[in-house]
Design a protein around this motif. Structure first.
Motif, PDB file in Angstrom:
ATOM      1  N   THR A  51     -15.882   6.395  -1.410  1.00  0.00           N
ATOM      2  CA  THR A  51     -15.024   5.808  -0.384  1.00  0.00           C
ATOM      3  C   THR A  51     -15.044   6.625   0.897  1.00  0.00           C
ATOM      4  O   THR A  51     -15.282   6.103   1.990  1.00  0.00           O
ATOM      5  CB  THR A  51     -13.583   5.697  -0.892  1.00  0.00           C
ATOM      6  N   GLN A  52     -14.775   7.924   0.776  1.00  0.00           N
ATOM      7  CA  GLN A  52     -14.635   8.744   1.971  1.00  0.00           C
ATOM      8  C   GLN A  52     -15.969   8.955   2.671  1.00  0.00           C
ATOM      9  O   GLN A  52     -16.027   8.950   3.906  1.00  0.00           O
ATOM     10  CB  GLN A  52     -14.020  10.086   1.582  1.00  0.00           C
ATOM     11  N   SER A  90     -14.099   0.287  -4.726  1.00  0.00           N
ATOM     12  CA  SER A  90     -13.454   1.587  -4.790  1.00  0.00           C
ATOM     13  C   SER A  90     -12.087   1.614  -4.126  1.00  0.00           C
ATOM     14  O   SER A  90     -11.131   2.174  -4.668  1.00  0.00           O
ATOM     15  CB  SER A  90     -14.358   2.650  -4.151  1.00  0.00           C
ATOM     16  N   SER A  91     -11.960   1.001  -2.958  1.00  0.00           N
ATOM     17  CA  SER A  91     -10.687   1.082  -2.252  1.00  0.00           C
ATOM     18  C   SER A  91      -9.604   0.272  -2.945  1.00  0.00           C
ATOM     19  O   SER A  91      -8.463   0.711  -3.043  1.00  0.00           O
ATOM     20  CB  SER A  91     -10.839   0.599  -0.808  1.00  0.00           C
ATOM     21  N   GLU A 141      -6.510   3.322   5.239  1.00  0.00           N
ATOM     22  CA  GLU A 141      -7.546   4.161   4.652  1.00  0.00           C
ATOM     23  C   GLU A 141      -7.071   5.554   4.273  1.00  0.00           C
ATOM     24  O   GLU A 141      -7.874   6.445   4.052  1.00  0.00           O
ATOM     25  CB  GLU A 141      -8.722   4.280   5.621  1.00  0.00           C
ATOM     26  N   PHE A 192      -8.494  -2.680   3.692  1.00  0.00           N
ATOM     27  CA  PHE A 192      -9.318  -1.501   3.923  1.00  0.00           C
ATOM     28  C   PHE A 192      -8.961  -0.787   5.224  1.00  0.00           C
ATOM     29  O   PHE A 192      -9.467   0.294   5.493  1.00  0.00           O
ATOM     30  CB  PHE A 192     -10.797  -1.874   3.910  1.00  0.00           C
ATOM     31  N   ALA A 201      -6.363   2.275  -4.151  1.00  0.00           N
ATOM     32  CA  ALA A 201      -5.126   2.004  -3.425  1.00  0.00           C
ATOM     33  C   ALA A 201      -4.143   1.152  -4.218  1.00  0.00           C
ATOM     34  O   ALA A 201      -2.931   1.289  -4.027  1.00  0.00           O
ATOM     35  CB  ALA A 201      -5.444   1.322  -2.092  1.00  0.00           C
ATOM     36  N   GLN A 253     -11.558  12.686   6.925  1.00  0.00           N
ATOM     37  CA  GLN A 253     -12.084  11.859   5.844  1.00  0.00           C
ATOM     38  C   GLN A 253     -13.101  12.652   5.006  1.00  0.00           C
ATOM     39  O   GLN A 253     -13.210  12.441   3.793  1.00  0.00           O
ATOM     40  CB  GLN A 253     -12.737  10.595   6.409  1.00  0.00           C
ATOM     41  N   VAL A 277     -13.159   1.487   2.240  1.00  0.00           N
ATOM     42  CA  VAL A 277     -13.245   2.253   1.480  1.00  0.00           C
ATOM     43  C   VAL A 277     -12.835   1.738   1.215  1.00  0.00           C
ATOM     44  O   VAL A 277     -12.971   1.043   1.285  1.00  0.00           O
ATOM     45  CB  VAL A 277     -13.214   3.386   1.171  1.00  0.00           C
ATOM     46  N   GLN A 294     -13.248  -3.100   6.058  1.00  0.00           N
ATOM     47  CA  GLN A 294     -12.551  -2.343   5.064  1.00  0.00           C
ATOM     48  C   GLN A 294     -11.338  -1.734   5.634  1.00  0.00           C
ATOM     49  O   GLN A 294     -10.279  -2.154   5.322  1.00  0.00           O
ATOM     50  CB  GLN A 294     -13.392  -1.226   4.525  1.00  0.00           C
ATOM     51  N   THR A 301       0.827  -1.207   0.000  1.00  0.00           N
ATOM     52  CA  THR A 301       0.000   0.000   0.000  1.00  0.00           C
ATOM     53  C   THR A 301       0.858   1.253   0.000  1.00  0.00           C
ATOM     54  O   THR A 301       0.585   2.210  -0.736  1.00  0.00           O
ATOM     55  CB  THR A 301      -0.937   0.002   1.220  1.00  0.00           C
ATOM     56  N   GLY A 310     -16.695  -0.594  -0.845  1.00  0.00           N
ATOM     57  CA  GLY A 310     -15.276  -0.457  -0.572  1.00  0.00           C
ATOM     58  C   GLY A 310     -14.422  -1.473  -1.299  1.00  0.00           C
ATOM     59  O   GLY A 310     -13.282  -1.179  -1.675  1.00  0.00           O
TER      60      GLY A 310
END
Length: 492
Positions: free
Chosen positions: A145-146, A402-403, A265, A262, A407, A345, A492, A489, A86, A399
């Motif tokens: 996500t946020q 999207s996450s 974040e 997740f 990421a 966030q 997200v 998550q 990440t 999530g």
């Protein structure tokens, strides 16, 4: 106006008298708004505080269960690998944005702009023609996500507030191992959400990250205090882990992967934080230092928590703590930390949506529209938490898509698109392809798991969920084992 951190005159006058489309105007406003001027930028310490607070959320409390789902050996090693991966993708995103800024002679570019500008130089004609949709896609994923995080935080704070209030009469001064309580809730959890709502609306009126760093400091202090109490308890008399499996079943490993990926974040805040630094060239050091602290904390809490409680490990480690006033304060302190993290966030979707909104009105209405949109977005996160009883699985579903994309998948693909024409090595290309495939697999498996849980009866899902459910009438503490949606998550 300085508290709000926005100069509407300069922003609105910067518009090119209608020569830009609304979306282009929105982009330019966002860029100008977040870039510091001279002494207005964030210091290294303020940036580090924000970075820590953005990554230490409710997902941290579910890591002992995540390690349980992976195994005592596989869990920590996999958590380290996911953390390093990440951070590497965050660095890729920073490098891509910096390269595009230099190429296009811009002060900086945000995540959405980096995607759009990279597609504009892509050899594929269709991608070049539709490059603007790259920015729209990233902006949409960031908003989903946020705001998903914010909805999770709403339920987390409300659930903890409900537990503290309604367990008060059975909370003792003597800290003994926790027993499962069966209490009848006095007030519905939705009532506690409505109590929190006005305070969060007032909080998000503060737009300046430098001002928010004060609240981030308070959040970090309360989070540090709660973490100290948790570590103080779990390190007392840890049993020898001879009976704990080194490797868990592969099906439960999918739950671990979803929780782990997740939990990190902060990807949505990386570029905004760098862009607001007084000396942006120092951000790499801050990123490596902050994320090293985060990864070490994750591994220690997850591993020691699982070793301490073993097969009795709950969805949130706070549910394993004794029911006494000392450890009840952990919920209070952590909830305070999450309260202030909400504003951080919230900053990302606000900076995407609000500039476009104020570009559609006259200068005299700009402040009113800004505050109205902020209030409406906070109410939206509250309403979603109230109306969707299976919020944990819905957020996990969103999530997972999207996450994983934000990421892992998009940063790796951006590096290939931007640097492919500049003698990019085959090793780097292969590495980025593998990262994208891993992110895609996480997306597919996370989506499958969330959809599977959504199709199951409530009782089954409660037994396997690490998320947030509105408790039925007679089971306050039992269902609170399922109440942290960010644990699946954080999306997200």
């Amino acid at each position: 106006m300085s508290l709000l951190g926005r100069d509407y005159n300069s922003e609105l006058n910067s518009l090119d008298n209608g020569s830009q489309s609304p979306s282009e105007s929105s982009s330019s406003i966002t860029s100008e708004n977040v870039h510091p001027a001279g002494e207005a930028g964030l210091s290294m310490m303020q940036t580090l505080i924000h970075l820590l607070k953005c990554n230490i959320g409710t997902g941290l409390l579910g890591l002992p269960l995540a390690i349980k789902n992976a195994g005592l050996l596989v869990g920590p090693v996999s958590l380290l690998a996911i953390g390093v991966l990440t951070v590497h993708c965050m660095v890729i995103l920073l490098n891509c944005a910096q390269h595009l800024s230099q190429r296009l002679q811009k002060t900086f570019v945000n995540y959405g702009e980096a995607t759009m500008y990279s597609l504009e130089t892509c050899p594929n004609t269709w991608l070049r023609t539709h490059a603007v949709w790259g920015r729209y896609t990233v902006s949409f994923l960031l908003v989903i996500t946020q705001l998903g995080f914010c909805s999770v935080y709403f339920m987390f704070m409300a659930d903890n507030l409900q537990q503290m209030v309604e367990e008060a009469h059975v909370t003792s001064n003597i800290c003994q191992p926790r027993e499962i309580l069966t209490l009848t809730p006095i007030l519905d959890i939705r009532f506690y959400m409505l109590i929190i709502l006005p305070f969060l609306i007032l909080l998000v009126f503060i737009q300046n990250l430098k001002v928010l760093s004060v609240f981030s400091t308070l959040a970090n202090i309360t989070t540090l205090g709660s973490m100290a109490l948790i570590f103080e308890y779990i390190m007392q008399g840890i049993p020898y882990p001879s009976n704990l499996p080194l490797m868990a079943n592969w099906k439960t490993f999918l739950l671990f992967f979803g929780t782990a990926i997740f939990t990190f974040e902060g990807v949505g805040m990386v570029l905004p934080l760098k862009n607001q630094m007084k000396h942006p060239q120092q951000f790499s050091f801050v990123l490596y230092l902050g994320m090293s602290i985060v990864i070490i904390l994750y591994i220690l809490l997850g591993t020691l928590g699982y070793m301490k409680f073993g097969s009795d490990t709950q969805a949130s480690i706070t549910l394993n703590l004794p029911n006494c006033w000392l450890y009840q304060s952990v919920k209070l302190m952590y909830s305070i930390g999450i309260f202030f993290t909400y504003a951080l966030q919230f900053h990302v979707p606000a900076e995407i949506i609000i500039p476009f909104a104020i570009s559609q009105v006259s200068e005299s209405w700009a402040l009113f529209v800004d505050l109205s949109v902020r209030s409406a977005l906070v109410c939206l996160t509250c309403v979603s938490a109230i109306l969707i009883p299976r919020l944990d699985l819905v957020i996990s579903l969103v999530g997972s898509v999207s996450s994983s994309a934000l990421a892992l998948i998009i940063p790796a693909l951006l590096e290939i698109i931007i640097f492919y024409s500049e003698d990019m090595s085959c090793v780097t290309i292969a590495k980025d392809i593998m990262i994208s495939i891993l992110g895609l697999l996480g997306c597919i498996f996370g989506t499958y798991q969330a959809l599977y849980e959504l199709t199951q009866p409530i009782s089954h899902s409660m037994a396997n969920s690490t998320g947030l459910l509105i408790p039925p009438p007679l089971h306050l503490d039992v269902t609170s084992c399922d109440h942290h949606s960010a644990l699946q998550q954080d999306p997200v």
